[in-house]
Write a protein that holds these residues in place. Structure first.
Motif, short mmCIF file in Angstrom:
data_model
loop_
_atom_site.label_atom_id
_atom_site.label_comp_id
_atom_site.label_asym_id
_atom_site.label_seq_id
_atom_site.Cartn_x
_atom_site.Cartn_y
_atom_site.Cartn_z
N VAL A 126 8.09 1.96 -0.12
CA VAL A 126 7.23 1.01 -0.83
C VAL A 126 5.79 1.27 -0.44
O VAL A 126 5.41 1.11 0.73
N ALA A 127 4.98 1.69 -1.40
CA ALA A 127 3.55 1.89 -1.15
C ALA A 127 2.80 0.61 -1.51
O ALA A 127 3.11 -0.03 -2.51
N VAL A 128 1.85 0.25 -0.66
CA VAL A 128 1.01 -0.93 -0.94
C VAL A 128 -0.44 -0.52 -0.71
O VAL A 128 -0.79 -0.05 0.38
N THR A 129 -1.28 -0.72 -1.73
CA THR A 129 -2.70 -0.43 -1.55
C THR A 129 -3.44 -1.74 -1.24
O THR A 129 -2.96 -2.82 -1.56
N GLY A 130 -4.59 -1.61 -0.61
CA GLY A 130 -5.32 -2.82 -0.21
C GLY A 130 -4.53 -3.59 0.84
O GLY A 130 -4.58 -4.81 0.93
N ALA A 131 -3.82 -2.83 1.67
CA ALA A 131 -2.81 -3.42 2.57
C ALA A 131 -3.41 -4.32 3.64
O ALA A 131 -2.72 -5.18 4.19
#
Ligand code: NAX
Length: 327
Positions: free
Chosen positions: A7-12
């Protein structure tokens, strides 16, 4: 034990990230038997990377049994490598004096690059949810920048609007939120979106039998749902974060694990249904099963609804033409 899902999350390291990551790692998004590897992207600036390291330390300190690994990076191609799910949360916020047009263009740069990186390195079945605003147009840009991926795998988040509308309706009708089905939110994730409860039911009976109030619908309900984000900023001094993270979890949970016949709202590329031009990322009612969504088709659209749909579509078309030269 199942194989981990990436699971990739940007603005993490942002507000929504902080409300989201711990719930993903505890199994609330993909199931209590599904290990996950988190691949977290933040801006290549010291402050953002330091904050990200702090969040990763906290994730480690939770000792989540389902968390099979965490990667923190400033490189989209590392964050999206083999990603099965990508939550694109990070976006350029509107700065002082910044015009809407400039905001669109700044975000277009981010989502063109991220779409291209997904195209290059993500799983061929990656499920993409864009949360960062303007979410529908950002999703459109990412989709157009990823020609080798199925456009159907690019979605925008309207679930927060859907949940906000559900809660307002439940309060008005004096019923539990979970009893209401068949709600739709049409259009753009913006104050122009159209929450439509004409088809909604409570315990199988029409919700309109309980709330038969055109004035409340037009002058209270629709504006209240549309301006809820602003009301939260006014009250909290910060934009919605926990409820936005919750909506992202709901969106991906239902997409991957199924909605069991229930209607949910997703921003998806139009196939031309309901007169929405093909490709526009628009909030539609869908059901979900086996990792796929199916549009709820052939709902009757009355004059009031058509006007509301036209208005939100006009806004999306304007956003789309503002970035057309980049795609
Ligand atoms: P924050 O400003 O707290 O966090 C955003 C994070 O993203 C920051 O840490 C920033 O460094 C990072 N970031 C910015 N550009 C990036 C890039 N190119 N790559 C990687 N990381 C990047 O904002 P937050 O409150 O978390 O909100 C995030 C986004 O969600 C905003 O665009 C916001 O407008 C949007 N929202 C969308 C909602 C929806 O329903 N679709 C509702 C809530 C929220 O307003």
């Amino acid at each position: 034990m199942k194989a981990p899902v990436r699971v990739a999350v940007t603005g993490a390291a942002g507000q929504i990230g902080y409300a989201l990551l711990f719930r993903i790692a505890s199994g609330e998004m993909l199931g209590k038997d599904q290990p996950v590897i988190l691949q977290l992207l933040e801006l290549p600036i010291d402050k953002a990377q330091a904050a990200l390291r702090g969040v990763i330390m906290e994730l480690e300190d939770c000792a989540f049994p389902l968390l099979a690994g965490v990667v923190g990076t400033d490189d989209p191609e590392i964050a999206f490598k083999d990603a099965d799910v990508a939550l694109l949360v990070g976006a350029r916020p509107r700065g002082p004096g910044m015009e809407r047009k400039d905001l669109l263009l700044e975000n277009a740069k981010i989502f063109t690059a991220q779409g291209a990186a997904l195209n290059k390195v993500a799983s061929r079945d990656v499920k993409v949810l864009v949360v960062g605003n303007p979410a529908n147009t950002n999703a459109y840009i990412a989709m157009k920048s990823a020609p080798d991926l199925d456009p159907k795998n690019f979605t925008a988040m309207l679930r927060l609007d859907h949940n906000r509308a559900l809660s307002q309706l439940a309060g008005k009708a004096g019923v539990a939120v979970g009893e209401i089905e068949k709600l739709v939110v049409w259009g753009n994730h913006s104050p122009t979106m159209y929450p439509d409860y004409r088809f909604a039911t409570v315990g199988g009976e029409a919700l309109k039998d309980r709330i038969n109030d055109a004035d409340w619908n037009a002058n209270e309900f629709i504006p209240k749902v549309g301006k809820r984000g602003a009301a939260i900023i006014e009250a909290r001094g910060l934009s919605s974060a926990a409820s936005a993270a919750n909506a992202a979890i709901d969106h991906v949970h239902d997409w991957v694990l199924g909605s069991n016949g229930k209607w949910v709202t997703m921003g998806i590329p139009s196939d031309g249904a309901y007169g929405i031009p093909e490709g526009v990322i628009f909030g539609f009612p869908v059901t979900t099963e086996n990792g796929k969504y199916t549009l709820v088709k052939d709902l009757p659209i009355d004059d009031f609804s058509q006007k509301a749909i036209d208005k939100t579509l006009a806004e999306l078309e304007e956003e789309r033409s503002g970035v057309a030269h980049l795609l």
